[in-house]
Design an enzyme around this catalytic site. Sequence first.
Site, PDB file in Angstrom:
ATOM      1  N   SER A 113       4.238  -3.962  -7.786  1.00 50.46           N
ATOM      2  CA  SER A 113       4.130  -4.662  -8.326  1.00 50.46           C
ATOM      3  C   SER A 113       4.443  -5.156 -10.394  1.00 50.46           C
ATOM      4  CB  SER A 113       2.075  -4.375  -9.228  1.00 50.46           C
ATOM      5  OG  SER A 113       1.330  -5.164  -9.307  1.00 50.46           O
ATOM      6  N   HIS A 118      -2.016 -13.035 -20.676  1.00 51.28           N
ATOM      7  CA  HIS A 118      -1.566 -13.882 -21.716  1.00 51.28           C
ATOM      8  C   HIS A 118      -3.161 -14.836 -22.426  1.00 51.28           C
ATOM      9  CE1 HIS A 118       2.307 -13.742 -20.850  1.00 51.28           C
ATOM     10  NE2 HIS A 118       2.471 -14.636 -19.902  1.00 51.28           N
ATOM     11  N   CYS A 141       4.219  -6.961  -3.511  1.00 54.34           N
ATOM     12  CA  CYS A 141       4.988  -6.388  -2.849  1.00 54.34           C
ATOM     13  C   CYS A 141       5.001  -5.327  -1.721  1.00 54.34           C
ATOM     14  CB  CYS A 141       6.951  -6.598  -2.082  1.00 54.34           C
ATOM     15  SG  CYS A 141       7.252  -7.446  -3.101  1.00 54.34           S
TER      16      CYS A 141
END
Length: 264
Positions: A113, A118, A141
């Site tokens: 991962s 942000h 994944c």
Amino acid sequence: MKSKLKLHGFNNLTKTLSFNIYDICYAETPEDQQAYVQYIDEEYDAERLTQILTDVVDIIGANILNIARQDYDPQGASVTILISEQPVTPTDSQIEESPGPLPETILAHLDKSHITVHTYPEIHPVEGIATFRVDIDVSTCGVISPLKALNYLIHQFDSDIVTVDYRVRGFTRDVEGKKHFIDHEINSIQNYLSDDTYEAYQMTDVNVYQENLFHTKMLLKEFDLDNYLFGDATRNLSAEQRKQVEERVRHEMLEIFYARNMPR
């Protein structure tokens, strides 16, 4: 019981969870408006955000390879964490369509991962409406869906509006060579939310099932104006002023929820 899919090699599907969180408030004077920005920068600086994402890494059972973080001038912060591949044997609860862990629970594991966050605090220069936005991306994944991290992250922020996108990209092959473009059942992102979250928000889905694209918008149901006032000056608002401020705040929330400018 449904038999497990036997793959040829590694699961190459990429599952990406992206969501925006918005917190709205009203500050009467320029001084209070600047104080709000300073408060947000201190409350959600790069160090605090790093700790939140590190907690997520602990929950999902991965290893941190690298952390990049930055506080910005005049406001805002960013954190990116790269996580190592760590093969695991998932349990049924980790891949089924059901809510993930809450902040006090450690349950899910991911094998690969990256996580980014942000922040974007900003203030309307005329009307005094302050909007704090947080963008978070979790990409994995393997067999585990990053949707299992959704509950924990939502509970870390005071959220008036939440927009969530989930997409499965690429394909993986089974032992017979057949391509699989998704490896788990999903009808709605809402099925991964805990009961308290589900009850607190009005929700709308926009899903494109054939493209493995899922989108959910969430708007807080309960509205108490006192929860949206920031600064000492707001304590002296008249009844008429409070009515005007409430209309401004509600209007801001609806425009964000529907993603368009709306007439008053």
